[in-house]
Enzyme design. Structure first.
Site, PDB file in Angstrom:
ATOM      1  NE  ARG A   1     -88.300  86.308  -4.547  1.00  0.00           N
ATOM      2  CZ  ARG A   1     -87.134  86.342  -3.883  1.00  0.00           C
ATOM      3  NH1 ARG A   1     -86.535  87.476  -3.633  1.00  0.00           N
ATOM      4  NH2 ARG A   1     -86.557  85.227  -3.483  1.00  0.00           N
TER       5      ARG A   1
ATOM      6  CE  LYS B   1     -91.578  80.109  -8.790  1.00  0.00           C
ATOM      7  NZ  LYS B   1     -90.902  78.850  -8.643  1.00  0.00           N
TER       8      LYS B   1
ATOM      9  NE  ARG C   1     -83.234  78.389  -7.661  1.00  0.00           N
ATOM     10  CZ  ARG C   1     -84.520  78.413  -7.305  1.00  0.00           C
ATOM     11  NH1 ARG C   1     -85.197  77.289  -7.225  1.00  0.00           N
ATOM     12  NH2 ARG C   1     -85.130  79.539  -7.040  1.00  0.00           N
TER      13      ARG C   1
ATOM     14  CG  HIS D   1     -84.892  81.746  -3.611  1.00  0.00           C
ATOM     15  ND1 HIS D   1     -86.113  82.231  -3.193  1.00  0.00           N
ATOM     16  CD2 HIS D   1     -85.112  80.458  -3.978  1.00  0.00           C
ATOM     17  CE1 HIS D   1     -87.018  81.274  -3.291  1.00  0.00           C
ATOM     18  NE2 HIS D   1     -86.437  80.188  -3.764  1.00  0.00           N
TER      19      HIS D   1
ATOM     20  CB  CYS E   1    -106.781  54.230 -16.367  1.00  0.00           C
ATOM     21  SG  CYS E   1    -107.430  52.662 -15.768  1.00  0.00           S
TER      22      CYS E   1
ATOM     23  CG  ASP F   1    -108.095  59.178 -20.236  1.00  0.00           C
ATOM     24  OD1 ASP F   1    -107.377  60.198 -20.253  1.00  0.00           O
ATOM     25  OD2 ASP F   1    -107.989  58.255 -21.071  1.00  0.00           O
TER      26      ASP F   1
ATOM     27  CE1 TYR G   1    -105.449  48.967 -19.713  1.00  0.00           C
ATOM     28  CE2 TYR G   1    -105.253  50.997 -18.429  1.00  0.00           C
ATOM     29  CZ  TYR G   1    -105.573  50.348 -19.612  1.00  0.00           C
ATOM     30  OH  TYR G   1    -106.017  51.074 -20.681  1.00  0.00           O
TER      31      TYR G   1
HETATM   32  C1  LIG Z   1     -86.906  83.160  -6.573  1.00  0.00           C
HETATM   33  C2  LIG Z   1     -88.210  82.731  -5.974  1.00  0.00           C
HETATM   34  N1  LIG Z   1     -88.856  83.569  -5.146  1.00  0.00           N
HETATM   35  C3  LIG Z   1     -90.025  83.237  -4.563  1.00  0.00           C
HETATM   36  C4  LIG Z   1     -90.609  82.001  -4.785  1.00  0.00           C
HETATM   37  C5  LIG Z   1     -91.897  81.645  -4.103  1.00  0.00           C
HETATM   38  O1  LIG Z   1     -91.709  80.556  -3.258  1.00  0.00           O
HETATM   39  P1  LIG Z   1     -92.906  80.022  -2.338  1.00  0.00           P
HETATM   40  O2  LIG Z   1     -93.917  79.445  -3.267  1.00  0.00           O
HETATM   41  O3  LIG Z   1     -92.273  79.014  -1.471  1.00  0.00           O
HETATM   42  O4  LIG Z   1     -93.416  81.208  -1.612  1.00  0.00           O
HETATM   43  C6  LIG Z   1     -89.962  81.101  -5.632  1.00  0.00           C
HETATM   44  C7  LIG Z   1     -90.556  79.777  -5.872  1.00  0.00           C
HETATM   45  O5  LIG Z   1     -89.967  78.773  -5.987  1.00  0.00           O
HETATM   46  C8  LIG Z   1     -88.729  81.470  -6.236  1.00  0.00           C
HETATM   47  O6  LIG Z   1     -88.080  80.627  -7.059  1.00  0.00           O
END
Ligand SMILES: Cc1ncc(COP(=O)(O)O)c(C=O)c1O
Length: 374
Positions: free
Chosen positions: A225, A43, A141, A169, A313, A315, A268
């Site tokens: 995951r 993601k 969550r 999770h 800055c 850039d 700056y």
């Molecule tokens: C539901 C879920 N699974 C897996 C992950 C992967 O987590 P990580 O990058 O700590 O392995 C995330 C990341 O935030 C997540 O939200």
């Protein structure tokens, strides 16, 4: 995609080099270590590394799933030709259900009301919506109360929503000695056993993020995951086990050099004033690239650490180069990565910014060219 060997990096003033072999290697190591399927979480533009190339490299390393946060990310990957199983880990609006069905994207279910809205769309559109049910076990969550899960799954039997997986999770898997993860897993295991007895247990079970991959083998189930670990970053900021390789290097070039006399204000607000004749270089990178406007920062030039002086800055920012008298315009600067014997890790940068490596890489701006080294 831009490939490293085709690109003349002299044409860039600041850029990211992404080592796809490292991503492939890290995915393969996770597969080997856990012995279960790997869902590479890519993601937020693949944690800033670029979603499509990161997904391709993780798949080449043995990942069989891609996890994303939003359906837009999943659809972009489909458009880019990624054909493996994709799970949207976060919220999918009901109106997006037809696209999820059309593009064979699995969505997360966590709320009975939302699932009813999904069913309305599935029934109008036709086809089958594939889903994984997310369960709340201690993260606080997204996730369904475990007490509701059995009747919820019972209610979805014989509908066009097919629940192929169930997941949770972990909130504190980066703390190997906390009893938080064992407690979460106990709640999850109790639920799984109950679903098994009732003939309701979905086929695929998953829970482990990167920290759990490293610390909690009992959380592996059918799929792990990991995100951070796929990119060779440490979910705790500690050293990773041997074999994992960071995939990202951030570089720039000196674009201008001055020998300023004593008394010259730099940037700056003139918060830095030269105290003698000083050699000051300009680095064409700033907060518009995701390089924070923080104090006391360093980068590497000529294999040495040099200080950033004055305010960052949008850039540009300025480097104090007295310790590198040979430095000249065009020389390479490393903001994250290795140069000679020196390394500036993403965790060191994160510490300077008062944050974690995740936020550093997610903040890398779109305008930074990403050069992929295969
Ligand atoms: C539901 C879920 N699974 C897996 C992950 C992967 O987590 P990580 O990058 O700590 O392995 C995330 C990341 O935030 C997540 O939200």
């Amino acid at each position: 995609m831009i490939y490293f060997f085709l690109v003349d990096i002299n044409t860039y003033s600041t850029w990211l080099e992404i080592d796809l072999k490292a991503i492939k290697n890290n995915a393969a190591l996770i597969r080997e270590k856990t012995g279960v399927e790997v869902m590479a979480v890519i993601k937020a533009n693949g944690y800033g590394h670029g979603a499509r190339p990161a997904a391709q490299a993780a798949i080449a390393g043995g990942a069989t799933w891609i996890g994303v946060a939003r359906i837009e990310e999943a659809l972009a990957l489909r458009r880019a030709g990624i054909s493996c199983k994709i799970l949207v880990l976060g919220f999918t609006p009901a109106a997006k259900v037809p696209e999820a069905i059309e593009h064979n994207i699995t969505v997360a279910l966590f709320d009975p009301e939302l699932a009813r809205n999904y069913l309305d769309y599935v029934n109008i559109h036709g086809g089958t919506l594939h889903a994984h049910l997310k369960v709340e076990t201690g993260m606080g969550r997204l996730g369904m109360n475990p007490a509701l899960v059995a009747s919820f799954l019972e209610g979805l039997k014989d509908t066009a929503i097919q629940v192929d997986g169930i997941f949770t999770h972990l909130a504190r898997a980066d703390e190997p000695h906390s009893d938080s993860t064992p407690r979460q897993l106990a709640i999850f295991d109790t639920l799984l056993a109950d679903l098994e007895r009732k003939g309701l247990k979905p086929e695929k079970v998953h829970a482990a993020n990167s920290a759990a991959v490293l610390n909690f083998p009992q959380s592996y189930y059918d799929i792990v995951r990991p995100g951070d670990l796929i990119f060779g970053m440490s979910p705790t900021g500690d050293t990773l086990p041997a074999g994992f390789k960071p995939a990202l290097t951030w570089k720039a070039r000196i674009i201008s050099l001055h020998n300023f006399p004593a008394g010259q204000g730099i940037s700056y607000g003139s918060t830095y004033v030269t105290s003698k004749e000083e050699r000051i270089g300009v680095m064409p990178t700033g907060y518009g690239d995701g390089f924070r406007r923080a104090e006391n920062q360093q980068v590497l030039v000529g294999g040495k650490r040099v200080n950033i002086v004055g305010r960052v800055c949008m850039d540009q920012c300025m480097l104090q180069l007295d310790s590198v008298p040979d430095a000249k315009v065009g020389d390479e600067i490393v903001l994250i990565g290795t140069q000679g014997d020196e390394t500036l890790s993403v965790d060191e940068v994160a510490k300077r910014w008062g944050t974690i490596n995740y936020e550093v890489v997610c903040g890398l701006a779109d305008r930074l060219p990403r050069i992929y080294n295969e």
